[in-house]
Enzyme design. Sequence first.
Site, PDB file in Angstrom:
ATOM      1  N   HIS A 225      -8.097  21.516   1.098  1.00 16.91           N
ATOM      2  CA  HIS A 225      -7.390  21.873   0.094  1.00 16.91           C
ATOM      3  C   HIS A 225      -8.080  22.002  -1.176  1.00 16.91           C
ATOM      4  CE1 HIS A 225      -4.263  21.343   2.719  1.00 16.91           C
ATOM      5  NE2 HIS A 225      -4.450  20.079   3.047  1.00 16.91           N
TER       6      HIS A 225
HETATM    7  C1  BDR Z   1      -3.076  18.203  -1.490  1.00 14.10           C
HETATM    8  O1  BDR Z   1      -2.336  16.874  -1.356  1.00 14.10           O
HETATM    9  C2  BDR Z   1      -3.310  15.918  -1.340  1.00 14.10           C
HETATM   10  O2  BDR Z   1      -3.061  14.900  -0.372  1.00 14.10           O
HETATM   11  C3  BDR Z   1      -4.802  16.652  -1.340  1.00 14.10           C
HETATM   12  O3  BDR Z   1      -5.526  15.798  -2.054  1.00 14.10           O
HETATM   13  C4  BDR Z   1      -4.545  17.736  -1.781  1.00 14.10           C
HETATM   14  O4  BDR Z   1      -4.570  17.732  -3.252  1.00 14.10           O
HETATM   15  C5  BDR Z   1      -2.860  19.130  -0.451  1.00 14.10           C
HETATM   16  O5  BDR Z   1      -1.458  18.998  -0.279  1.00 14.10           O
END
Ligand code: BDR
Length: 320
Positions: free
Chosen positions: A240
């Site tokens: 992500h």
């Molecule tokens: C986001 O949630 C976090 O757990 C990850 O680091 C990312 O920024 C994804 O939904």
Amino acid sequence: MQTHKILLDTDPGIDDFFAMLLLADAQNVELCGVTAVAGNQVMDKIVRNARGIAALLGWTCPVAAGAAGPMCLPQITAGEVHGDTGLGHFPLPAPTAPLDARPAWELLYEQARALDGALEVLAIGPLTNLAVAFLAHPDLPRYLRRIVVMGGSTEWGNRGAYGEFNFYVDPHAAAVVFGAGVPIDMVGLNVTMQTGISDAEFDGIARLVGETGRAYSELLDFYRNIYRDNDLGFQIVAMHDSLAAALLMDEGVLDLRPAAVRIDCSPGPCRGRSLVDFASQTPNARVAVAVDRPRFWELVLHSLRRAQSDFRIQKSDVRC
Ligand code: BDR
Ligand code: CA
């Protein structure tokens, strides 16, 4: 090549870590500060991780602590994904510099003013630090060039039906940021979930690594296994935060469309949902709708190769 002057707001976090490796490999990014926000783990762990990663990568910019929890709601973390430490069992070096004395929002404001409109913020955690900065300093928008946000989704969520973790944790903060009048690029789950690691790609990474690189590979493996073991509903592991970082290195990795984005702050099934209206005549953001996956992975693999040779794990580094 245009140089981006960046302040990174982060809650490391395994995918935050890989985003930081990307930034360390970027030729066109100058890092002006790192601010830590509680999200994937509680504040003391997030600060330890941010400082340890900064030491590993040889970063000399200030690192500051920020909000220990959301603006109005009880704290939520993601230890089930990132581990009890927030970084699996990765061996982190001890910090090499003291924590900056300023709270995150003051560091952000001062860097923004000093750069007089040139600063961009890469926000890859809950948006609490940014919201506090906007509320404390109403003139901040005029000093910011852009905010690149990993958060939200044009479709489904990963917390509840529609909430993406960063927006779900602190929807009120996300609403403040999207209402601030600063250009925003939103990199949401609808595109980050298209960056998932297949087994073949994962094995490619594992082959890349030698003695030092094994730690990087093990961290990815931890992330992948957590997804599998907990049946989180995804067959893949999505990078992500790396995708949001990649946008700063290469605008061509994402297709962005203007849209009006509002955040649902109501309790219940729509908490944290980003309502994205592509037909609006008054857009407040550009929203990513498609990703050039091979182009993205080329950047990721390059950063991992660099990491295995340049950012070496020492025997003294403590396994989390
Ligand atoms: C986001 O949630 C976090 O757990 C990850 O680091 C990312 O920024 C994804 O939904
Ligand atoms: Ca994150």
